[in-house]
Design a protein around this motif. Sequence first.
Motif, mmCIF file in Angstrom:
data_model
loop_
_atom_site.group_PDB
_atom_site.id
_atom_site.type_symbol
_atom_site.label_atom_id
_atom_site.label_comp_id
_atom_site.label_asym_id
_atom_site.label_seq_id
_atom_site.Cartn_x
_atom_site.Cartn_y
_atom_site.Cartn_z
ATOM 1 N N SER A 123 41.087 38.487 34.801
ATOM 2 C CA SER A 123 40.042 39.296 35.417
ATOM 3 C C SER A 123 40.627 40.042 36.612
ATOM 4 C CB SER A 123 38.875 38.419 35.862
ATOM 5 O OG SER A 123 38.153 37.946 34.742
ATOM 6 N N VAL A 124 39.959 41.116 37.012
ATOM 7 C CA VAL A 124 40.474 42.002 38.058
ATOM 8 C C VAL A 124 39.455 42.088 39.187
ATOM 9 C CG1 VAL A 124 40.848 44.463 38.541
ATOM 10 C CG2 VAL A 124 42.085 43.344 36.675
ATOM 11 N N VAL A 125 39.949 42.225 40.409
ATOM 12 C CA VAL A 125 39.101 42.332 41.593
ATOM 13 C C VAL A 125 39.396 43.663 42.281
ATOM 14 C CG1 VAL A 125 38.511 41.299 43.810
ATOM 15 C CG2 VAL A 125 39.160 39.822 41.888
ATOM 16 N N MET A 126 38.331 44.468 42.538
ATOM 17 C CA MET A 126 38.503 45.795 43.137
ATOM 18 C C MET A 126 37.398 46.069 44.155
ATOM 19 S SD MET A 126 39.388 48.063 39.702
ATOM 20 C CE MET A 126 39.918 49.505 40.637
ATOM 21 N N THR A 127 37.718 46.900 45.159
ATOM 22 C CA THR A 127 36.711 47.391 46.118
ATOM 23 C C THR A 127 36.565 48.894 45.903
ATOM 24 O OG1 THR A 127 38.430 47.664 47.823
ATOM 25 C CG2 THR A 127 37.179 45.612 47.830
ATOM 26 N N PRO A 128 35.448 49.346 45.352
ATOM 27 C CA PRO A 128 35.292 50.768 44.994
ATOM 28 C C PRO A 128 35.357 51.727 46.174
ATOM 29 C CG PRO A 128 33.588 49.425 43.956
ATOM 30 C CD PRO A 128 34.284 48.553 44.929
ATOM 31 N N ASP A 129 35.089 51.253 47.403
ATOM 32 C CA ASP A 129 35.143 52.153 48.551
ATOM 33 C C ASP A 129 36.387 51.924 49.413
ATOM 34 O OD1 ASP A 129 34.317 49.657 49.429
ATOM 35 O OD2 ASP A 129 32.990 50.455 50.982
ATOM 36 N N GLY A 130 37.328 51.114 48.938
ATOM 37 C CA GLY A 130 38.529 50.829 49.727
ATOM 38 C C GLY A 130 39.689 51.720 49.340
ATOM 39 N N PRO A 131 40.765 51.733 50.199
ATOM 40 C CA PRO A 131 40.873 50.969 51.435
ATOM 41 C C PRO A 131 40.429 51.745 52.688
ATOM 42 C CG PRO A 131 42.987 51.939 50.922
ATOM 43 C CD PRO A 131 42.050 52.349 49.814
ATOM 44 N N ARG A 132 40.107 53.024 52.551
ATOM 45 C CA ARG A 132 39.807 53.832 53.735
ATOM 46 C C ARG A 132 38.400 54.431 53.739
ATOM 47 N NH1 ARG A 132 45.435 57.371 54.011
ATOM 48 N NH2 ARG A 132 46.871 55.601 54.233
ATOM 49 N N GLY A 133 37.633 54.173 52.723
ATOM 50 C CA GLY A 133 36.288 54.714 52.684
ATOM 51 C C GLY A 133 36.221 56.071 52.014
ATOM 52 N N MET A 135 32.672 54.505 53.650
ATOM 53 C CA MET A 135 31.984 53.255 53.412
ATOM 54 C C MET A 135 30.852 53.432 52.404
ATOM 55 S SD MET A 135 30.146 50.765 56.227
ATOM 56 C CE MET A 135 28.917 51.987 56.691
ATOM 57 N N TYR A 136 30.781 52.499 51.461
ATOM 58 C CA TYR A 136 29.734 52.454 50.449
ATOM 59 C C TYR A 136 29.719 53.691 49.551
ATOM 60 C CZ TYR A 136 27.911 48.662 53.400
ATOM 61 O OH TYR A 136 27.761 47.505 54.154
ATOM 62 N N VAL A 137 30.863 54.331 49.374
ATOM 63 C CA VAL A 137 30.994 55.432 48.422
ATOM 64 C C VAL A 137 31.849 54.934 47.254
ATOM 65 C CG1 VAL A 137 31.901 57.747 47.999
ATOM 66 C CG2 VAL A 137 30.725 57.234 50.149
ATOM 67 N N PHE A 138 31.256 54.907 46.092
ATOM 68 C CA PHE A 138 31.918 54.370 44.893
ATOM 69 C C PHE A 138 32.924 55.383 44.373
ATOM 70 C CE2 PHE A 138 32.576 53.064 40.601
ATOM 71 C CZ PHE A 138 32.259 51.713 40.508
ATOM 72 N N GLN A 139 34.207 55.045 44.463
ATOM 73 C CA GLN A 139 35.248 55.903 43.919
ATOM 74 C C GLN A 139 35.494 55.555 42.459
ATOM 75 O OE1 GLN A 139 38.624 55.849 46.646
ATOM 76 N NE2 GLN A 139 37.222 55.649 48.383
ATOM 77 N N ALA A 140 36.156 56.441 41.756
ATOM 78 C CA ALA A 140 36.173 56.365 40.294
ATOM 79 C C ALA A 140 37.172 55.370 39.714
ATOM 80 C CB ALA A 140 36.458 57.751 39.719
ATOM 81 N N GLY A 141 38.013 54.737 40.538
ATOM 82 C CA GLY A 141 39.073 53.880 40.004
ATOM 83 C C GLY A 141 38.574 52.753 39.122
ATOM 84 N N ALA A 142 37.549 52.031 39.565
ATOM 85 C CA ALA A 142 37.017 50.911 38.780
ATOM 86 C C ALA A 142 36.406 51.407 37.479
ATOM 87 C CB ALA A 142 35.978 50.143 39.597
ATOM 88 N N LEU A 143 35.738 52.544 37.551
ATOM 89 C CA LEU A 143 35.120 53.123 36.365
ATOM 90 C C LEU A 143 36.187 53.490 35.327
ATOM 91 C CD1 LEU A 143 32.149 55.540 36.412
ATOM 92 C CD2 LEU A 143 34.117 56.114 35.003
ATOM 93 N N VAL A 224 21.199 40.969 57.744
ATOM 94 C CA VAL A 224 22.366 41.774 58.129
ATOM 95 C C VAL A 224 21.893 43.188 58.418
ATOM 96 C CG1 VAL A 224 24.601 42.682 57.414
ATOM 97 C CG2 VAL A 224 23.889 40.387 56.693
ATOM 98 N N SER A 225 22.108 43.671 59.631
ATOM 99 C CA SER A 225 21.644 45.003 60.020
ATOM 100 C C SER A 225 22.537 46.090 59.440
ATOM 101 C CB SER A 225 21.607 45.126 61.544
ATOM 102 O OG SER A 225 22.885 44.883 62.083
ATOM 103 N N GLU A 226 21.990 47.294 59.318
ATOM 104 C CA GLU A 226 22.749 48.435 58.826
ATOM 105 C C GLU A 226 23.859 48.787 59.804
ATOM 106 O OE1 GLU A 226 22.523 50.108 56.050
ATOM 107 O OE2 GLU A 226 20.751 49.135 55.212
ATOM 108 N N TYR A 227 24.925 49.344 59.266
ATOM 109 C CA TYR A 227 26.048 49.763 60.107
ATOM 110 C C TYR A 227 26.573 51.076 59.546
ATOM 111 C CZ TYR A 227 30.505 49.586 62.608
ATOM 112 O OH TYR A 227 31.574 49.859 63.411
ATOM 113 N N ALA A 228 26.702 52.083 60.390
ATOM 114 C CA ALA A 228 27.023 53.426 59.904
ATOM 115 C C ALA A 228 28.492 53.792 60.043
ATOM 116 C CB ALA A 228 26.180 54.457 60.653
ATOM 117 N N GLY A 229 29.350 52.836 60.342
ATOM 118 C CA GLY A 229 30.772 53.132 60.393
ATOM 119 C C GLY A 229 31.330 53.123 61.798
#
Length: 238
Positions: A123-133, A135-143, A224-229
């Motif tokens: 199995s594989v582990v990925m962060t769609p918005d990493g490593p530089r953001g 934040m919370y923007v899904f990049q296409a790599g996992a897809l 957990v409160s919102e955080y805008a970066g």
Amino acid sequence: MFRSIMHWLGVTLLKWLMEFIYMTCRVTYVEGKEIRDDILARRRPVIFIFWHNRIFMAAIYLKRTFFDKGVHLTVLISQSNDGEAIANVVERWGGDVARGSSSRGGKEALTMLSHALGRRKSSVVMTPDGPRGPMYVFQAGALVASQLTQTELVPVCVAPRRFWRLNSWDGFLIPKPFTELLVSLQPSETEPRKQTEEERENRRAYHERRMLEQRSKLDQLAGVSEYAGKKKKPTAVR
């Protein structure tokens, strides 16, 4: 020699810190317990995805819940200095590492992930918005990885009741010892092998929206409160 010793010491302390904090925490499933059980029962490779600011919690959760019970993991980690320390911790746990990101080494990393999913049945582990953001923007790599390997994407989210928040671009969360961790796993989905650019963008936006809703629900329950970066001051530590 001195730098090597300090690096070894830093990695060792990080590994112990992650394991100590997780051992003191109580895990509560908000949703997805049956998804966990199905993955463990069938031992099929999947692609676990979670937001970058949950790495500390999600990494040790996946290790204890899946890796320690026979589900091998390969982790996509950036080629940054920060990524080096995390890669060393993963390797000490016995997992595999694919070094790369959307900005550096992405093609090579994707090849390694395809090999892990296909031949190694890892199995594989990925962060769609990493490593530089951003934040919370899904990049296409996992897809793309799901498309090429026909492997299911499984969104994971972990939210702590009490935590420290770093002043980083993503408001990185570190749970405090003896807190409660709320966990959510979403139903898995596999991407169609053939997609137009418009279809891929629609699917990317769909997964982003899905993970944002998952995070929002869990964070509200955990408080957990919102955080805008990084541009804004972090909220007060509770």
